[in-house]
Design an enzyme around this catalytic site. Structure first.
Site, PDB file in Angstrom:
ATOM      1  N   SER A 140       4.992  -4.532   2.462  1.00  0.00           N
ATOM      2  CA  SER A 140       6.080  -4.888   2.394  1.00  0.00           C
ATOM      3  C   SER A 140       7.263  -4.391   3.273  1.00  0.00           C
ATOM      4  O   SER A 140       7.111  -3.208   3.960  1.00  0.00           O
ATOM      5  CB  SER A 140       6.745  -4.586   1.005  1.00  0.00           C
ATOM      6  OG  SER A 140       8.005  -4.898   0.532  1.00  0.00           O
ATOM      7  N   TYR A 153       9.170   2.374  -5.529  1.00  0.00           N
ATOM      8  CA  TYR A 153       8.438   1.123  -4.947  1.00  0.00           C
ATOM      9  C   TYR A 153       8.389   1.515  -3.519  1.00  0.00           C
ATOM     10  O   TYR A 153       7.439   1.460  -2.802  1.00  0.00           O
ATOM     11  CB  TYR A 153       9.322  -0.048  -5.139  1.00  0.00           C
ATOM     12  CG  TYR A 153       8.606  -1.283  -4.511  1.00  0.00           C
ATOM     13  CD1 TYR A 153       7.218  -1.850  -5.182  1.00  0.00           C
ATOM     14  CD2 TYR A 153       9.205  -2.077  -3.586  1.00  0.00           C
ATOM     15  CE1 TYR A 153       6.809  -2.815  -4.615  1.00  0.00           C
ATOM     16  CE2 TYR A 153       8.623  -3.219  -3.097  1.00  0.00           C
ATOM     17  CZ  TYR A 153       7.225  -3.839  -3.590  1.00  0.00           C
ATOM     18  OH  TYR A 153       6.673  -4.455  -3.017  1.00  0.00           O
TER      19      TYR A 153
END
Length: 235
Positions: A140, A153
């Protein structure tokens, strides 16, 4: 002339979103695929919607469990006889300020996103060596850009980038290629989103599928080790 055998790809988290987009793109490009998810019935339903059992194999696997991933690889070899491409796509995000982040939230993200990627690669190395195969991790842009409410995250995705880039250096001379893809905003069900027209500006799952196909078509001497992909506009 001997008929060429279709290549086989394994996609974790393949039941929806990016994973399903990649599965569809690979099927359209003459791959046989195995797709896994924690829910076997969902994996089976998606597999049946995509094609015949000759081309699509559903597997129940929780990437947080190494035995699950090893069993998944064993089932793929038993069913298809080979493994050429692995897409480590399974992931989860829980977004809260660090003071509100629960211990179990942290472990869910680290164990799924980071340790799960390690387990998937570890379980598949021997088979990928046989086919001079390809491993692609879906990281990501949160793996290189930190932001508020994303401490867990960010940690998991920074870890995925670091892990797979180092593994790329470890395995490149064993004829296993590794690419890390870092998507920006994608129109999926991630983080409880409900895809709709409001997401039309975002990357679509089929765009990531197209990117994966393009990577796999490159000359074997070429290795795009890390690819950032983001929407062309912000809204």
């Amino acid at each position: 002339m001997e008929k060429s055998v279709k290549k086989v790809a394994y996609i974790t988290g393949g039941t929806k979103g990016i994973g399903r987009g990649i599965a569809y793109a690979l099927l359209q490009n003459n791959y046989r695929i195995a797709l896994s998810g924690r829910n076997y019935e969902m994996a089976k339903e998606i597999a049946q919607s995509l094609g015949s059992s000759d081309n699509v194999l559903p597997i129940q696997s929780d990437v947080k469990n190494f035995d699950d991933e090893q069993n998944a690889i064993n089932k793929i070899i038993e069913h298809f006889g080979q493994l050429d491409v692995v897409i480590a796509n399974a992931g989860i995000g829980i977004f809260k300020p660090v003071e509100d982040l629960k211990i179990e939230d942290w472990h869910t993200m680290i164990d799924t996103n980071l340790t799960g990627t390690f387990y998937t690669l570890k379980a598949s190395i021997a088979e990928l060596k046989k086919t001079k195969g390809y491993f692609i991790s879906i990281a990501s842009l949160a793996g290189i850009n930190f932001f508020a409410t994303a401490s867990g995250y960010n940690a998991s995705k920074f870890g995925v980038v670091g892990f797979t880039q180092a593994a790329m250096l470890d395995l490149r001379d064993s004829d296993i290629k590794i690419t890390t893809i870092l998507p920006g905003s994608v129109s999926t069900y991630f983080n409880n989103n409900e895809p709709s027209e409001k997401d039309a500006w975002k990357i679509q799952p089929e765009d990531i599928g197209e990117l994966v196909v393009d990577i796999l078509k490159l000359n074997p001497r070429v290795l795009p080790s890390k690819i950032e992909i983001r929407p062309s506009k912000t809204k």
